[in-house]
Design an enzyme around this catalytic site. Structure first.
Site, PDB file in Angstrom:
ATOM      1  N   LYS A  18     -22.855  15.787 -35.982  1.00 35.76           N
ATOM      2  CA  LYS A  18     -22.649  17.232 -35.805  1.00 35.76           C
ATOM      3  C   LYS A  18     -23.413  18.030 -36.864  1.00 35.76           C
ATOM      4  O   LYS A  18     -24.119  18.982 -36.547  1.00 35.76           O
ATOM      5  CB  LYS A  18     -21.150  17.573 -35.868  1.00 35.76           C
ATOM      6  CG  LYS A  18     -20.318  16.853 -34.805  1.00 35.76           C
ATOM      7  CD  LYS A  18     -18.852  17.219 -34.883  1.00 35.76           C
ATOM      8  CE  LYS A  18     -18.141  16.801 -36.144  1.00 35.76           C
ATOM      9  NZ  LYS A  18     -18.083  15.331 -36.368  1.00 35.76           N
ATOM     10  N   ARG A  93     -10.143  20.910 -34.471  1.00 38.77           N
ATOM     11  CA  ARG A  93      -9.901  19.471 -34.404  1.00 38.77           C
ATOM     12  C   ARG A  93      -8.554  19.162 -33.780  1.00 38.77           C
ATOM     13  O   ARG A  93      -8.208  17.999 -33.636  1.00 38.77           O
ATOM     14  CB  ARG A  93      -9.931  18.886 -35.812  1.00 38.77           C
ATOM     15  CG  ARG A  93     -11.221  18.107 -36.164  1.00 38.77           C
ATOM     16  CD  ARG A  93     -11.052  17.653 -37.587  1.00 38.77           C
ATOM     17  NE  ARG A  93     -11.882  16.599 -38.048  1.00 38.77           N
ATOM     18  CZ  ARG A  93     -13.007  16.760 -38.732  1.00 38.77           C
ATOM     19  NH1 ARG A  93     -13.513  17.946 -38.926  1.00 38.77           N
ATOM     20  NH2 ARG A  93     -13.642  15.713 -39.217  1.00 38.77           N
ATOM     21  N   ARG A 132     -24.421   7.135 -45.087  1.00 40.48           N
ATOM     22  CA  ARG A 132     -24.484   8.615 -45.207  1.00 40.48           C
ATOM     23  C   ARG A 132     -24.535   9.044 -46.668  1.00 40.48           C
ATOM     24  O   ARG A 132     -23.821   8.519 -47.515  1.00 40.48           O
ATOM     25  CB  ARG A 132     -23.275   9.245 -44.527  1.00 40.48           C
ATOM     26  CG  ARG A 132     -23.160  10.725 -44.856  1.00 40.48           C
ATOM     27  CD  ARG A 132     -22.429  11.524 -43.841  1.00 40.48           C
ATOM     28  NE  ARG A 132     -21.058  11.126 -43.609  1.00 40.48           N
ATOM     29  CZ  ARG A 132     -20.275  11.686 -42.687  1.00 40.48           C
ATOM     30  NH1 ARG A 132     -20.740  12.645 -41.923  1.00 40.48           N
ATOM     31  NH2 ARG A 132     -19.039  11.278 -42.531  1.00 40.48           N
ATOM     32  N   ARG A 165     -19.697  10.258 -49.888  1.00 37.88           N
ATOM     33  CA  ARG A 165     -18.363  10.850 -49.823  1.00 37.88           C
ATOM     34  C   ARG A 165     -17.278   9.800 -50.058  1.00 37.88           C
ATOM     35  O   ARG A 165     -17.367   8.694 -49.541  1.00 37.88           O
ATOM     36  CB  ARG A 165     -18.150  11.489 -48.445  1.00 37.88           C
ATOM     37  CG  ARG A 165     -18.795  12.822 -48.299  1.00 37.88           C
ATOM     38  CD  ARG A 165     -18.839  13.294 -46.866  1.00 37.88           C
ATOM     39  NE  ARG A 165     -17.582  13.186 -46.141  1.00 37.88           N
ATOM     40  CZ  ARG A 165     -17.402  13.653 -44.907  1.00 37.88           C
ATOM     41  NH1 ARG A 165     -18.400  14.254 -44.282  1.00 37.88           N
ATOM     42  NH2 ARG A 165     -16.251  13.512 -44.293  1.00 37.88           N
ATOM     43  N   ARG A 176      -9.863   7.702 -39.946  1.00 38.75           N
ATOM     44  CA  ARG A 176     -10.393   8.964 -39.398  1.00 38.75           C
ATOM     45  C   ARG A 176     -10.708   8.818 -37.913  1.00 38.75           C
ATOM     46  O   ARG A 176     -10.528   9.758 -37.139  1.00 38.75           O
ATOM     47  CB  ARG A 176     -11.627   9.405 -40.190  1.00 38.75           C
ATOM     48  CG  ARG A 176     -11.254   9.999 -41.549  1.00 38.75           C
ATOM     49  CD  ARG A 176     -12.427  10.038 -42.513  1.00 38.75           C
ATOM     50  NE  ARG A 176     -13.530  10.821 -42.027  1.00 38.75           N
ATOM     51  CZ  ARG A 176     -14.782  10.671 -42.438  1.00 38.75           C
ATOM     52  NH1 ARG A 176     -15.080   9.752 -43.351  1.00 38.75           N
ATOM     53  NH2 ARG A 176     -15.718  11.418 -41.948  1.00 38.75           N
TER      54      ARG A 176
HETATM   55  P1  ADP Z   1     -20.913  14.511 -38.708  1.00 42.77           P
HETATM   56  O1  ADP Z   1     -21.317  15.873 -39.195  1.00 42.77           O
HETATM   57  O2  ADP Z   1     -20.620  14.492 -37.227  1.00 42.77           O
HETATM   58  O3  ADP Z   1     -19.805  13.888 -39.499  1.00 42.77           O
HETATM   59  P2  ADP Z   1     -23.493  13.660 -39.795  1.00 42.77           P
HETATM   60  O4  ADP Z   1     -24.432  14.677 -39.239  1.00 42.77           O
HETATM   61  O5  ADP Z   1     -23.124  13.757 -41.226  1.00 42.77           O
HETATM   62  O6  ADP Z   1     -22.168  13.547 -38.877  1.00 42.77           O
HETATM   63  O7  ADP Z   1     -24.126  12.219 -39.490  1.00 42.77           O
HETATM   64  C1  ADP Z   1     -23.486  11.026 -39.955  1.00 42.77           C
HETATM   65  C2  ADP Z   1     -24.517  10.064 -40.520  1.00 42.77           C
HETATM   66  O8  ADP Z   1     -25.326   9.542 -39.460  1.00 42.77           O
HETATM   67  C3  ADP Z   1     -25.495  10.713 -41.496  1.00 42.77           C
HETATM   68  O9  ADP Z   1     -25.814   9.752 -42.466  1.00 42.77           O
HETATM   69  C4  ADP Z   1     -26.710  11.062 -40.624  1.00 42.77           C
HETATM   70  O10 ADP Z   1     -27.921  11.076 -41.366  1.00 42.77           O
HETATM   71  C5  ADP Z   1     -26.700   9.921 -39.615  1.00 42.77           C
HETATM   72  N1  ADP Z   1     -27.129  10.322 -38.261  1.00 42.77           N
HETATM   73  C6  ADP Z   1     -26.895  11.500 -37.625  1.00 42.77           C
HETATM   74  N2  ADP Z   1     -27.400  11.479 -36.382  1.00 42.77           N
HETATM   75  C7  ADP Z   1     -27.953  10.253 -36.205  1.00 42.77           C
HETATM   76  C8  ADP Z   1     -28.637   9.599 -35.111  1.00 42.77           C
HETATM   77  N3  ADP Z   1     -28.831  10.214 -33.948  1.00 42.77           N
HETATM   78  N4  ADP Z   1     -29.056   8.328 -35.310  1.00 42.77           N
HETATM   79  C9  ADP Z   1     -28.840   7.690 -36.494  1.00 42.77           C
HETATM   80  N5  ADP Z   1     -28.229   8.235 -37.548  1.00 42.77           N
HETATM   81  C10 ADP Z   1     -27.778   9.506 -37.416  1.00 42.77           C
HETATM   82  P1  AMP Z   2     -15.703  16.314 -42.031  1.00 44.04           P
HETATM   83  O1  AMP Z   2     -16.616  16.761 -43.117  1.00 44.04           O
HETATM   84  O2  AMP Z   2     -15.798  17.200 -40.811  1.00 44.04           O
HETATM   85  O3  AMP Z   2     -15.862  14.859 -41.691  1.00 44.04           O
HETATM   86  O4  AMP Z   2     -14.221  16.515 -42.572  1.00 44.04           O
HETATM   87  C1  AMP Z   2     -13.752  15.811 -43.708  1.00 44.04           C
HETATM   88  C2  AMP Z   2     -12.240  15.901 -43.792  1.00 44.04           C
HETATM   89  O5  AMP Z   2     -11.842  17.272 -43.970  1.00 44.04           O
HETATM   90  C3  AMP Z   2     -11.465  15.436 -42.556  1.00 44.04           C
HETATM   91  O6  AMP Z   2     -11.268  14.033 -42.523  1.00 44.04           O
HETATM   92  C4  AMP Z   2     -10.152  16.216 -42.733  1.00 44.04           C
HETATM   93  O7  AMP Z   2      -9.333  15.629 -43.722  1.00 44.04           O
HETATM   94  C5  AMP Z   2     -10.644  17.556 -43.273  1.00 44.04           C
HETATM   95  N1  AMP Z   2     -10.958  18.493 -42.162  1.00 44.04           N
HETATM   96  C6  AMP Z   2     -12.175  18.989 -41.828  1.00 44.04           C
HETATM   97  N2  AMP Z   2     -12.084  19.823 -40.779  1.00 44.04           N
HETATM   98  C7  AMP Z   2     -10.774  19.834 -40.426  1.00 44.04           C
HETATM   99  C8  AMP Z   2     -10.043  20.478 -39.396  1.00 44.04           C
HETATM  100  N3  AMP Z   2     -10.629  21.285 -38.500  1.00 44.04           N
HETATM  101  N4  AMP Z   2      -8.696  20.270 -39.343  1.00 44.04           N
HETATM  102  C9  AMP Z   2      -8.073  19.478 -40.231  1.00 44.04           C
HETATM  103  N5  AMP Z   2      -8.711  18.829 -41.215  1.00 44.04           N
HETATM  104  C10 AMP Z   2     -10.056  18.992 -41.314  1.00 44.04           C
END
Ligand code: ADP
Ligand code: AMP
Length: 224
Positions: A18, A93, A132, A165, A176
């Site tokens: 995302k 969420r 990541r 993270r 998660r």
């Molecule tokens: P989200 O915001 O949904 O938690 P991220 O954008 O942080 O996900 O992506 C999660 C991890 O996967 C990051 O390390 C990112 O660089 C990698 N990633 C994102 N999209 C792809 C893809 N299409 N193929 C491979 N790796 C990806």
């Molecule tokens: P994310 O960066 O989106 O993966 O979120 C990291 C963490 O933040 C999640 O695992 C939750 O603990 C908290 N969090 C983020 N967005 C929300 C949401 N919309 N509702 C509740 N918790 C959230």
């Protein structure tokens, strides 16, 4: 561009891409990127009361309670840079969060234009999370193998330090994912019923996902 502010919600499990997709799409659409996870991490970095409260839940891989989360995101959306809409990432969420967002937008005569659902199998997500890395300054997401920065450990955008993270540890990630399937996946049907859902295959290279996303946006908003 279609009339009125543009609210787009990127739906998808943790690490589905995302944030990565939002970083590219927000520039093309000139929209503010509102990521609830980034807002919590920013608060945590500044050691605010909100950040310290949220940390308890984030460390366990659980959702932060709805009231805290809704208030934080609504405050963010009320800022001037969201007057033209926003690209929401990680919010809503839960159904309660989605209903609160709908109610707030309806009051202002606005509505959600599109909800792309970025689908990725669980086993791929676990692999992605392990590599990541996040920028300490802007929250930009990288991957050591699939999306590396130009210089190891350094953000391309602002030179910030990249870190792993705490909640990307394997045991927290499994929790998660469980939380996602139980509490967040019902939103897929919620938005499908509203007629705004677009399915996007997130299990392909980043550029291919972006192309599918842009096609969905073009169809919904008649842009590009
Ligand atoms: P989200 O915001 O949904 O938690 P991220 O954008 O942080 O996900 O992506 C999660 C991890 O996967 C990051 O390390 C990112 O660089 C990698 N990633 C994102 N999209 C792809 C893809 N299409 N193929 C491979 N790796 C990806
Ligand atoms: P994310 O960066 O989106 O993966 O979120 C990291 C963490 O933040 C999640 O695992 C939750 O603990 C908290 N969090 C983020 N967005 C929300 C949401 N919309 N509702 C509740 N918790 C959230």
């Amino acid at each position: 561009m279609a009339k009125g502010p543009t609210f787009i919600i990127l739906l998808g499990p943790p690490a589905s891409g995302k944030g990565t997709q939002a970083a590219q799409l927000r520039e093309a659409l000139e929209l503010s990127h509102v990521a609830s996870g980034d807002l919590f991490r920013e608060n945590l970095g500044n050691e605010t009361e909100l950040g310290l409260k949220a940390k308890e839940y984030m460390d366990r891989g659980e959702l932060v309670p709805d009231d805290i989360t809704i208030a934080m995101v609504m405050d963010r959306l009320s800022r001037p840079d969201c007057a033209g809409g926003a690209l929401l990432d990680g919010f809503p969420r839960t159904i309660a969060q989605a209903e609160a967002l709908d109610a707030a937008l309806t009051t202002q005569g606005h509505k959600i234009k599109l909800v792309p659902n970025i689908a990725v199998p669980d086993e791929v997500l676990v692999e992605r999370v392990g590599g990541r890395r996040i920028c300490r300054v802007c929250g930009e997401s990288y991957h050591v193998q699939f999306n590396p920065p130009q210089k190891e450990g350094v953000c391309d955008r602002d030179g910030g330090e990249l870190y792993q993270r705490d909640d990307d540890r394997p045991e927290t990630v499994r929790k998660r994912l469980k939380v996602y399937w139980k509490q967040t996946s019902p939103l897929i049907d919620y938005y499908r019923d509203q007629g705004v859902l677009a399915e996007v295959n997130g299990d392909q290279p980043i550029e291919a996902v972006q192309a599918e996303l842009r096609a969905a946006v073009e169809k919904a908003l008649r842009v590009f």
